[in-house]
Design a protein around this motif. Structure first.
Motif, short mmCIF file in Angstrom:
data_model
loop_
_atom_site.label_atom_id
_atom_site.label_comp_id
_atom_site.label_asym_id
_atom_site.label_seq_id
_atom_site.Cartn_x
_atom_site.Cartn_y
_atom_site.Cartn_z
N SER A 67 0.88 -1.26 0.13
CA SER A 67 0.10 0.05 0.06
C SER A 67 0.74 1.22 0.25
O SER A 67 0.17 2.39 0.09
CB SER A 67 -0.83 -0.02 1.31
N MET A 68 2.20 1.27 -0.21
CA MET A 68 3.17 2.52 -0.06
C MET A 68 2.87 3.11 -0.95
O MET A 68 2.87 4.44 -1.00
CB MET A 68 4.60 2.00 0.31
N ALA A 69 2.92 2.38 -2.17
CA ALA A 69 2.60 3.17 -3.57
C ALA A 69 1.40 4.08 -3.40
O ALA A 69 1.24 5.26 -3.93
CB ALA A 69 2.83 2.34 -4.81
N ASP A 70 0.27 3.66 -3.08
CA ASP A 70 -0.98 4.20 -3.01
C ASP A 70 -1.05 5.54 -1.99
O ASP A 70 -1.38 6.48 -2.17
CB ASP A 70 -2.22 3.17 -2.55
N ILE A 71 -0.22 5.31 -0.74
CA ILE A 71 -0.08 6.41 0.00
C ILE A 71 0.63 7.41 -0.47
O ILE A 71 0.29 8.52 -0.41
CB ILE A 71 0.34 6.07 1.56
N ALA A 72 1.68 7.05 -1.25
CA ALA A 72 2.59 8.22 -1.82
C ALA A 72 1.76 9.01 -3.03
O ALA A 72 1.95 10.00 -3.25
CB ALA A 72 3.83 7.47 -2.52
N PHE A 73 1.03 8.01 -3.67
CA PHE A 73 0.11 9.00 -4.69
C PHE A 73 -0.85 9.58 -4.11
O PHE A 73 -1.07 10.92 -4.78
CB PHE A 73 -0.51 7.54 -5.57
N LEU B 61 -0.69 11.32 -1.24
CA LEU B 61 0.09 12.32 -0.79
C LEU B 61 0.43 13.44 -1.97
O LEU B 61 0.36 14.75 -1.73
CB LEU B 61 1.50 12.09 0.02
N LEU B 62 0.97 12.77 -2.97
CA LEU B 62 1.15 13.82 -4.19
C LEU B 62 -0.12 14.45 -4.70
O LEU B 62 0.07 15.72 -4.79
CB LEU B 62 1.63 12.90 -5.41
N ILE B 63 -1.29 13.88 -4.83
CA ILE B 63 -2.19 14.62 -5.03
C ILE B 63 -2.84 15.63 -4.22
O ILE B 63 -3.18 16.79 -4.48
CB ILE B 63 -3.63 13.62 -5.27
N PHE B 64 -2.66 15.32 -2.92
CA PHE B 64 -2.96 16.57 -1.56
C PHE B 64 -2.03 17.58 -1.90
O PHE B 64 -2.50 18.66 -1.82
CB PHE B 64 -2.72 15.72 -0.54
N PHE B 65 -0.87 17.27 -2.01
CA PHE B 65 0.27 18.61 -2.24
C PHE B 65 -0.21 19.46 -3.53
O PHE B 65 0.20 20.57 -3.58
CB PHE B 65 1.49 18.13 -2.11
N LEU B 66 -0.56 18.52 -4.63
CA LEU B 66 -0.86 19.33 -5.91
C LEU B 66 -2.18 20.32 -5.77
O LEU B 66 -2.10 21.50 -6.13
CB LEU B 66 -1.19 18.28 -7.15
#
Length: 201
Positions: free
Chosen positions: A13-19, A21-26
């Motif tokens: 699930s790390m890839a999902d979490i990173a994705f 987080l990326l959307i959140f910051f964008l």
């Protein structure tokens, strides 16, 4: 002897979490946007179609592809444009639409130049190959001409220049109604009438 197995960390699930987080910051990040020139240029059609403008009430300015500046078909230096614009706007050679003379104008009242500041239209035309720097320099000279006239009138009427009135109004969070009315009066007496024509080929 039984071997102890080391427990593995589930990284599925790390890839999902990173994705996420990326959307959140964008989504939450704000980018500074260049606001550009604050000047609001009226469309050419508004002046030409709605009002019949006499030729003497139009100051035609052309910037060609070589960045040469022409005023009424005569080549001039950009540094001379401010005074030419002031003389044109402030001529006061006639009356406004209400048949009132410009008793605050300090111009030469030439019959061949503009009748009234409310009728004095500056018509700016540029070539597609005109440099951005030249175009901005010309606009700066025209804005400076209006600022000069507004400053003089504000000092004459209110003993305070127009620029400091604007600064005071901004510092009051645009809450000073009396100051706003004074600013509006100065703008009415010297309205900013710059028509930006379509670029020439």
């Amino acid at each position: 002897m039984k071997r102890h197995e080391v427990p593995e960390i589930n990284t599925g699930s790390m890839a999902d979490i990173a994705f996420l987080l990326l959307i959140f910051f964008l989504v939450t990040t704000t980018l500074e946007i260049d606001s550009g020139i604050s000047l609001k240029i009226p469309p050419k059609n508004d002046i030409v179609n709605k009002t019949i403008v006499k030729n003497k009430n139009i100051l035609e300015i052309l910037i060609n592809k070589k960045n040469e500046l022409f005023v009424e078909n005569e080549i001039i230096e950009i540094s001379n444009l401010k005074q030419i614009a002031i003389d044109f706007i402030d001529n006061g050679g006639g009356k406004d639409i209400n048949n009132t003379i410009c008793d605050w104008c300090k111009g030469y009242r030439l019959p061949t130049s503009s009748d009234h500041p409310s009728k004095a239209v500056i018509y700016l035309k540029s070539d597609r190959a005109t440099s951005y720097e030249t175009y901005i320099s010309v606009l700066d000279q025209l804005n400076s001409a209006y600022m000069n006239l507004r400053n003089k009138l504000a000092i004459q009427i209110y003993n305070q220049d127009y620029k400091s009135m604007i600064d005071d109004f901004k510092s009051s969070n645009k809450a000073d109604i009396d100051l706003q009315n004074k600013i509006n009066l100065i703008r009415q007496k010297y309205p900013l009438l710059i028509s930006d024509a379509e670029s020439i080929e």
